[in-house]
Design an enzyme around this catalytic site. Structure first.
Site, PDB file in Angstrom:
ATOM      1  N   LEU A  13      79.593 149.590 -29.639  1.00  0.00           N
ATOM      2  CA  LEU A  13      79.186 149.049 -30.976  1.00  0.00           C
ATOM      3  C   LEU A  13      78.951 147.389 -30.607  1.00  0.00           C
ATOM      4  O   LEU A  13      78.345 146.739 -31.548  1.00  0.00           O
ATOM      5  CB  LEU A  13      79.738 149.303 -32.088  1.00  0.00           C
ATOM      6  CG  LEU A  13      79.789 150.623 -32.638  1.00  0.00           C
ATOM      7  CD1 LEU A  13      80.654 150.985 -33.703  1.00  0.00           C
ATOM      8  CD2 LEU A  13      78.466 151.262 -32.734  1.00  0.00           C
ATOM      9  N   LYS A  15      82.150 145.521 -29.243  1.00  0.00           N
ATOM     10  CA  LYS A  15      83.376 144.725 -29.436  1.00  0.00           C
ATOM     11  C   LYS A  15      83.837 143.805 -28.450  1.00  0.00           C
ATOM     12  O   LYS A  15      84.322 142.930 -28.473  1.00  0.00           O
ATOM     13  CB  LYS A  15      84.555 146.173 -29.315  1.00  0.00           C
ATOM     14  CG  LYS A  15      84.707 147.071 -30.085  1.00  0.00           C
ATOM     15  CD  LYS A  15      85.984 148.026 -29.817  1.00  0.00           C
ATOM     16  CE  LYS A  15      86.011 148.631 -28.476  1.00  0.00           C
ATOM     17  NZ  LYS A  15      84.953 149.655 -28.433  1.00  0.00           N
ATOM     18  N   THR A  16      83.179 144.109 -27.161  1.00  0.00           N
ATOM     19  CA  THR A  16      83.022 142.998 -25.955  1.00  0.00           C
ATOM     20  C   THR A  16      82.444 141.795 -26.358  1.00  0.00           C
ATOM     21  O   THR A  16      82.857 140.838 -26.103  1.00  0.00           O
ATOM     22  CB  THR A  16      83.127 143.630 -24.668  1.00  0.00           C
ATOM     23  OG1 THR A  16      83.941 144.849 -24.598  1.00  0.00           O
ATOM     24  CG2 THR A  16      83.060 142.863 -23.436  1.00  0.00           C
ATOM     25  N   HIS A  17      81.144 142.300 -26.934  1.00  0.00           N
ATOM     26  CA  HIS A  17      80.398 141.226 -27.449  1.00  0.00           C
ATOM     27  C   HIS A  17      80.911 140.368 -28.293  1.00  0.00           C
ATOM     28  O   HIS A  17      81.013 138.929 -28.378  1.00  0.00           O
ATOM     29  CB  HIS A  17      79.091 141.784 -28.031  1.00  0.00           C
ATOM     30  CG  HIS A  17      78.110 140.896 -28.520  1.00  0.00           C
ATOM     31  ND1 HIS A  17      77.588 139.945 -27.990  1.00  0.00           N
ATOM     32  CD2 HIS A  17      77.747 140.831 -29.841  1.00  0.00           C
ATOM     33  CE1 HIS A  17      76.773 139.054 -28.924  1.00  0.00           C
ATOM     34  NE2 HIS A  17      76.767 139.561 -29.960  1.00  0.00           N
ATOM     35  N   LYS A  37      92.402 144.276 -21.975  1.00  0.00           N
ATOM     36  CA  LYS A  37      91.918 145.936 -22.160  1.00  0.00           C
ATOM     37  C   LYS A  37      92.565 146.854 -21.358  1.00  0.00           C
ATOM     38  O   LYS A  37      92.256 146.968 -20.198  1.00  0.00           O
ATOM     39  CB  LYS A  37      90.536 146.013 -21.864  1.00  0.00           C
ATOM     40  CG  LYS A  37      89.682 147.210 -22.483  1.00  0.00           C
ATOM     41  CD  LYS A  37      88.179 146.988 -22.076  1.00  0.00           C
ATOM     42  CE  LYS A  37      87.369 148.193 -22.582  1.00  0.00           C
ATOM     43  NZ  LYS A  37      87.161 148.463 -24.065  1.00  0.00           N
ATOM     44  N   GLU A 115      91.732 144.702 -26.703  1.00  0.00           N
ATOM     45  CA  GLU A 115      90.567 145.580 -26.998  1.00  0.00           C
ATOM     46  C   GLU A 115      90.878 146.881 -26.549  1.00  0.00           C
ATOM     47  O   GLU A 115      91.208 147.135 -25.530  1.00  0.00           O
ATOM     48  CB  GLU A 115      89.464 144.904 -26.214  1.00  0.00           C
ATOM     49  CG  GLU A 115      88.097 145.760 -26.671  1.00  0.00           C
ATOM     50  CD  GLU A 115      86.838 145.127 -25.706  1.00  0.00           C
ATOM     51  OE1 GLU A 115      86.013 146.080 -25.477  1.00  0.00           O
ATOM     52  OE2 GLU A 115      86.616 144.039 -25.818  1.00  0.00           O
ATOM     53  N   GLY A 118      86.344 152.706 -27.315  1.00  0.00           N
ATOM     54  CA  GLY A 118      85.884 153.612 -28.163  1.00  0.00           C
ATOM     55  C   GLY A 118      86.228 153.196 -29.740  1.00  0.00           C
ATOM     56  O   GLY A 118      86.474 151.839 -30.043  1.00  0.00           O
ATOM     57  N   SER A 175      78.183 143.932 -35.602  1.00  0.00           N
ATOM     58  CA  SER A 175      77.227 143.416 -34.666  1.00  0.00           C
ATOM     59  C   SER A 175      75.908 144.239 -34.510  1.00  0.00           C
ATOM     60  O   SER A 175      75.646 145.724 -34.846  1.00  0.00           O
ATOM     61  CB  SER A 175      78.206 144.088 -33.324  1.00  0.00           C
ATOM     62  OG  SER A 175      77.466 143.738 -31.988  1.00  0.00           O
ATOM     63  N   GLU A 176      75.145 143.688 -34.242  1.00  0.00           N
ATOM     64  CA  GLU A 176      73.624 144.057 -34.301  1.00  0.00           C
ATOM     65  C   GLU A 176      73.333 144.981 -33.475  1.00  0.00           C
ATOM     66  O   GLU A 176      73.663 145.377 -32.271  1.00  0.00           O
ATOM     67  CB  GLU A 176      72.548 142.952 -33.838  1.00  0.00           C
ATOM     68  CG  GLU A 176      71.191 143.462 -33.957  1.00  0.00           C
ATOM     69  CD  GLU A 176      70.298 142.416 -33.853  1.00  0.00           C
ATOM     70  OE1 GLU A 176      69.054 142.401 -33.974  1.00  0.00           O
ATOM     71  OE2 GLU A 176      70.689 141.307 -33.230  1.00  0.00           O
TER      72      GLU A 176
END
Length: 218
Positions: A13, A15-17, A37, A115, A118, A175-176
């Site tokens: 979705l 998370k890293t972004h 992570k 982080e 999933g 997040s888009e």
């Protein structure tokens, strides 16, 4: 040191972004930043630069440090416990918790992000989920959702589950999602149902995480 657990309402979705944008914003402010992570699956050792650990390492300003960001790496794009099993390994929650606690204790930073893998309830080991790791660490949660149709149910459910385990939610970021309903329309709808925690918007391109950094610093 301020530390947060970056969790998602589902898989892939952003998370890293979100984490990378926050780290980069903090660095521009002159803050010392770290990211961890503890386990990643779907990792291609032939192209580590395409992985989430590499993206986080780049956001730290240490592009080659992806192995330190994620010490447990598995090739199969499956739940971490299944990916580990395919390589003859067994993940144990006690080990993941120990990894995170040791990492946090050794950090000399202003901002540290841990982080997950999933979604909140995604399996991490054969008998434990991301939520179990979150509870063990007891860090404030930065919860990331998508903007796709159905995200309201997923986000509100995740909030109920996280809060039921007495975890604090520091901020929510939508997040888009590509080819999904209008991002801002989705956020406006969510704000009508969630008033306790700020809900911020993270476009996929050109997003500046200043507002998020300010919310977490408050």
């Amino acid at each position: 040191m301020k530390a947060f657990f970056v969790a998602g309402t589902g898989t892939d979705l952003g998370k890293t972004h979100v984490g990378c944008a926050l780290l980069e914003t903090a660095r521009r402010r002159g803050l010392r930043v770290e990211a961890f992570k503890p386990v990643v699956s779907g990792f291609d050792p032939a192209a580590p630069e395409t992985s989430d650990p590499a993206r986080l390492a780049a956001a730290l300003g240490r592009a080659g440090a992806w192995a330190d960001v994620s010490p447990r790496r598995y090739r199969a794009p499956l739940a971490p416990n299944l990916a580990a099993r395919m390589e003859g390994d067994t993940l144990r929650m006690s080990d993941l918790v120990a990894d995170c606690r040791t990492w946090l204790a050794d950090r000399d930073a202003d901002l540290a992000l841990v982080e997950g893998a999933g979604g909140v309830m995604s399996p991490m080991t054969d008998d434990a989920t991301n939520l179990d790791l979150m509870v063990a660490l007891a860090l404030p949660v930065l919860l990331v959702a998508g903007s796709y149709l159905g995200t309201a149910s997923h986000l509100l459910t995740a909030l109920e589950v996280v809060r039921a385990r007495s975890l604090a939610v520091a901020a929510i970021v939508v997040s888009e999602s590509l080819d999904a309903p209008d991002l801002h329309q989705t956020v406006d709808m969510l704000r009508a149902f969630e008033r306790r925690t700020p809900i911020l918007v993270a476009p996929r391109k050109g997003w500046d995480a200043t507002e998020l950094a300010d919310a977490l610093q408050a």
